[in-house]
Design a protein around this motif. Sequence first.
Motif, PDB file in Angstrom:
ATOM      1  N   PRO A 199      -1.257   3.708   9.023  1.00  0.00           N
ATOM      2  CA  PRO A 199      -1.348   5.137   8.665  1.00  0.00           C
ATOM      3  C   PRO A 199      -1.521   5.323   7.161  1.00  0.00           C
ATOM      4  CG  PRO A 199       0.915   4.520   9.164  1.00  0.00           C
ATOM      5  CD  PRO A 199       0.074   3.329   9.505  1.00  0.00           C
ATOM      6  N   ASP A 200      -2.263   6.383   6.806  1.00  0.00           N
ATOM      7  CA  ASP A 200      -2.512   6.749   5.403  1.00  0.00           C
ATOM      8  C   ASP A 200      -3.292   5.677   4.651  1.00  0.00           C
ATOM      9  OD1 ASP A 200      -1.032   9.034   5.938  1.00  0.00           O
ATOM     10  OD2 ASP A 200       0.837   8.126   5.231  1.00  0.00           O
ATOM     11  N   GLU A 201      -4.021   4.842   5.370  1.00  0.00           N
ATOM     12  CA  GLU A 201      -4.818   3.813   4.713  1.00  0.00           C
ATOM     13  C   GLU A 201      -6.249   4.312   4.523  1.00  0.00           C
ATOM     14  OE1 GLU A 201      -5.839   1.047   2.618  1.00  0.00           O
ATOM     15  OE2 GLU A 201      -3.881   0.612   3.523  1.00  0.00           O
ATOM     16  N   GLY A 261      -4.284  -7.974   4.681  1.00  0.00           N
ATOM     17  CA  GLY A 261      -3.934  -7.323   3.433  1.00  0.00           C
ATOM     18  C   GLY A 261      -4.827  -6.125   3.160  1.00  0.00           C
ATOM     19  N   THR A 262      -4.201  -4.976   2.826  1.00  0.00           N
ATOM     20  CA  THR A 262      -4.917  -3.754   2.440  1.00  0.00           C
ATOM     21  C   THR A 262      -4.279  -3.216   1.161  1.00  0.00           C
ATOM     22  OG1 THR A 262      -3.473  -2.341   3.776  1.00  0.00           O
ATOM     23  CG2 THR A 262      -5.419  -3.252   4.866  1.00  0.00           C
ATOM     24  N   CYS A 263      -4.681  -2.003   0.793  1.00  0.00           N
ATOM     25  CA  CYS A 263      -4.114  -1.413  -0.420  1.00  0.00           C
ATOM     26  C   CYS A 263      -2.637  -1.051  -0.240  1.00  0.00           C
ATOM     27  CB  CYS A 263      -4.904  -0.162  -0.809  1.00  0.00           C
ATOM     28  SG  CYS A 263      -6.581  -0.507  -1.372  1.00  0.00           S
ATOM     29  N   LEU A 264      -2.260  -0.607   0.950  1.00  0.00           N
ATOM     30  CA  LEU A 264      -0.897  -0.149   1.191  1.00  0.00           C
ATOM     31  C   LEU A 264      -0.054  -1.115   2.003  1.00  0.00           C
ATOM     32  CD1 LEU A 264      -1.625   3.610   2.069  1.00  0.00           C
ATOM     33  CD2 LEU A 264      -0.991   2.635  -0.154  1.00  0.00           C
ATOM     34  N   TYR A 265      -0.694  -2.000   2.767  1.00  0.00           N
ATOM     35  CA  TYR A 265       0.047  -2.824   3.716  1.00  0.00           C
ATOM     36  C   TYR A 265      -0.286  -4.304   3.543  1.00  0.00           C
ATOM     37  CZ  TYR A 265       0.769   1.654   6.044  1.00  0.00           C
ATOM     38  OH  TYR A 265       1.096   2.968   6.326  1.00  0.00           O
ATOM     39  N   ARG A 266       0.689  -5.104   3.956  1.00  0.00           N
ATOM     40  CA  ARG A 266       0.510  -6.565   3.988  1.00  0.00           C
ATOM     41  C   ARG A 266       1.296  -7.102   5.189  1.00  0.00           C
ATOM     42  NH1 ARG A 266       0.482 -11.338   0.808  1.00  0.00           N
ATOM     43  NH2 ARG A 266       0.198 -12.995   2.347  1.00  0.00           N
ATOM     44  N   LEU A 267       0.597  -7.847   6.037  1.00  0.00           N
ATOM     45  CA  LEU A 267       1.217  -8.401   7.239  1.00  0.00           C
ATOM     46  C   LEU A 267       0.860  -9.874   7.339  1.00  0.00           C
ATOM     47  CD1 LEU A 267       2.789  -8.059   9.894  1.00  0.00           C
ATOM     48  CD2 LEU A 267       0.614  -7.495  10.998  1.00  0.00           C
ATOM     49  N   ARG A 268       1.890 -10.687   7.349  1.00  0.00           N
ATOM     50  CA  ARG A 268       1.735 -12.125   7.569  1.00  0.00           C
ATOM     51  C   ARG A 268       2.553 -12.474   8.794  1.00  0.00           C
ATOM     52  NH1 ARG A 268       2.856 -16.900   3.087  1.00  0.00           N
ATOM     53  NH2 ARG A 268       1.968 -18.615   4.312  1.00  0.00           N
ATOM     54  N   LEU A 269       1.871 -12.683   9.910  1.00  0.00           N
ATOM     55  CA  LEU A 269       2.527 -12.763  11.208  1.00  0.00           C
ATOM     56  C   LEU A 269       2.245 -14.103  11.881  1.00  0.00           C
ATOM     57  CD1 LEU A 269       4.096 -11.252  13.462  1.00  0.00           C
ATOM     58  CD2 LEU A 269       1.878 -10.489  14.321  1.00  0.00           C
ATOM     59  N   ASP A 308     -10.402   1.160  14.148  1.00  0.00           N
ATOM     60  CA  ASP A 308     -10.632   2.563  14.468  1.00  0.00           C
ATOM     61  C   ASP A 308     -10.228   3.394  13.254  1.00  0.00           C
ATOM     62  OD1 ASP A 308     -10.906   5.088  15.516  1.00  0.00           O
ATOM     63  OD2 ASP A 308      -9.802   4.671  17.370  1.00  0.00           O
ATOM     64  N   SER A 309     -11.213   3.949  12.568  1.00  0.00           N
ATOM     65  CA  SER A 309     -10.944   4.699  11.334  1.00  0.00           C
ATOM     66  C   SER A 309     -10.247   6.032  11.605  1.00  0.00           C
ATOM     67  CB  SER A 309     -12.249   4.948  10.574  1.00  0.00           C
ATOM     68  OG  SER A 309     -13.174   5.651  11.394  1.00  0.00           O
ATOM     69  N   GLU A 310     -10.418   6.609  12.798  1.00  0.00           N
ATOM     70  CA  GLU A 310      -9.761   7.884  13.106  1.00  0.00           C
ATOM     71  C   GLU A 310      -8.273   7.690  13.392  1.00  0.00           C
ATOM     72  OE1 GLU A 310     -11.874   9.729  16.239  1.00  0.00           O
ATOM     73  OE2 GLU A 310     -13.733  10.000  15.089  1.00  0.00           O
ATOM     74  N   LEU A 311      -7.949   6.696  14.218  1.00  0.00           N
ATOM     75  CA  LEU A 311      -6.550   6.434  14.555  1.00  0.00           C
ATOM     76  C   LEU A 311      -5.857   5.532  13.543  1.00  0.00           C
ATOM     77  CD1 LEU A 311      -6.910   5.834  18.403  1.00  0.00           C
ATOM     78  CD2 LEU A 311      -6.258   7.942  17.229  1.00  0.00           C
ATOM     79  N   LYS A 312      -6.619   4.948  12.617  1.00  0.00           N
ATOM     80  CA  LYS A 312      -6.068   4.029  11.615  1.00  0.00           C
ATOM     81  C   LYS A 312      -5.370   2.855  12.299  1.00  0.00           C
ATOM     82  CE  LYS A 312      -7.262   6.817   8.264  1.00  0.00           C
ATOM     83  NZ  LYS A 312      -8.333   6.486   7.309  1.00  0.00           N
ATOM     84  N   LYS A 313      -6.099   2.228  13.223  1.00  0.00           N
ATOM     85  CA  LYS A 313      -5.557   1.094  13.946  1.00  0.00           C
ATOM     86  C   LYS A 313      -6.549  -0.057  13.933  1.00  0.00           C
ATOM     87  CE  LYS A 313      -2.232   3.103  17.183  1.00  0.00           C
ATOM     88  NZ  LYS A 313      -1.838   3.224  18.603  1.00  0.00           N
TER      89      LYS A 313
END
Length: 208
Positions: A142-144, A163-171, A187-192
Amino acid sequence: MSIFDHPDQLKLLQDLLNPNQKRGGIDYSSSEDEDESMVVHKLNPGGIGRSKAADPAGKSKKKPNPLATPLVEEEKKQPENLEEWQEQQEREENDILESRKSPEYTMTYRQAVGTEDVFLQMGNRTGSSASCEDLILEISLPDEEMSAEKMSLNLQETEVDLGTCLYRLRLPLPHPVDVDRCQAKYDSELKKLRLTLRLKRELDYVNF
């Protein structure tokens, strides 16, 4: 016939209830004995079975549980050359200095089911995850505002690094995957971000 007609039976009953009391017309009972229960040995669930021998040292030794999670962490694989060492140092430094948030994600299993499996039940598939070919990983961002082309996505057999501007996930992944047969869709509308990961397990030839 009354029990009072036989005083010997009363004495036997008294000896049964209070064996520590002596005879001879002298009462040897004390206040400590009065606090104790008249019935010395009581039968309870803890008294069933073989009695446990007392430890002479006063400490009971517990057997280790082989199924429990060990407290000592496993040693990490050491790098074999200078390039691997530099990459490991960069990853550790990035993890320490990381200030981005960790996004929420969901994992679901998916299997390719045909008519022969639904109606005829000719295959060996079941409803368990062992009969699933794909692992669906959905990551909410969200908000990305970053576009999908600029996102950093590194996919390995046992790990996903996003990795994005707001989030980082190492899973770390629960099963190894086939990197060449995986797909990603944003999906750019749902931000998923939806990742379809093809599983690569040892017993897949038996379950399919």
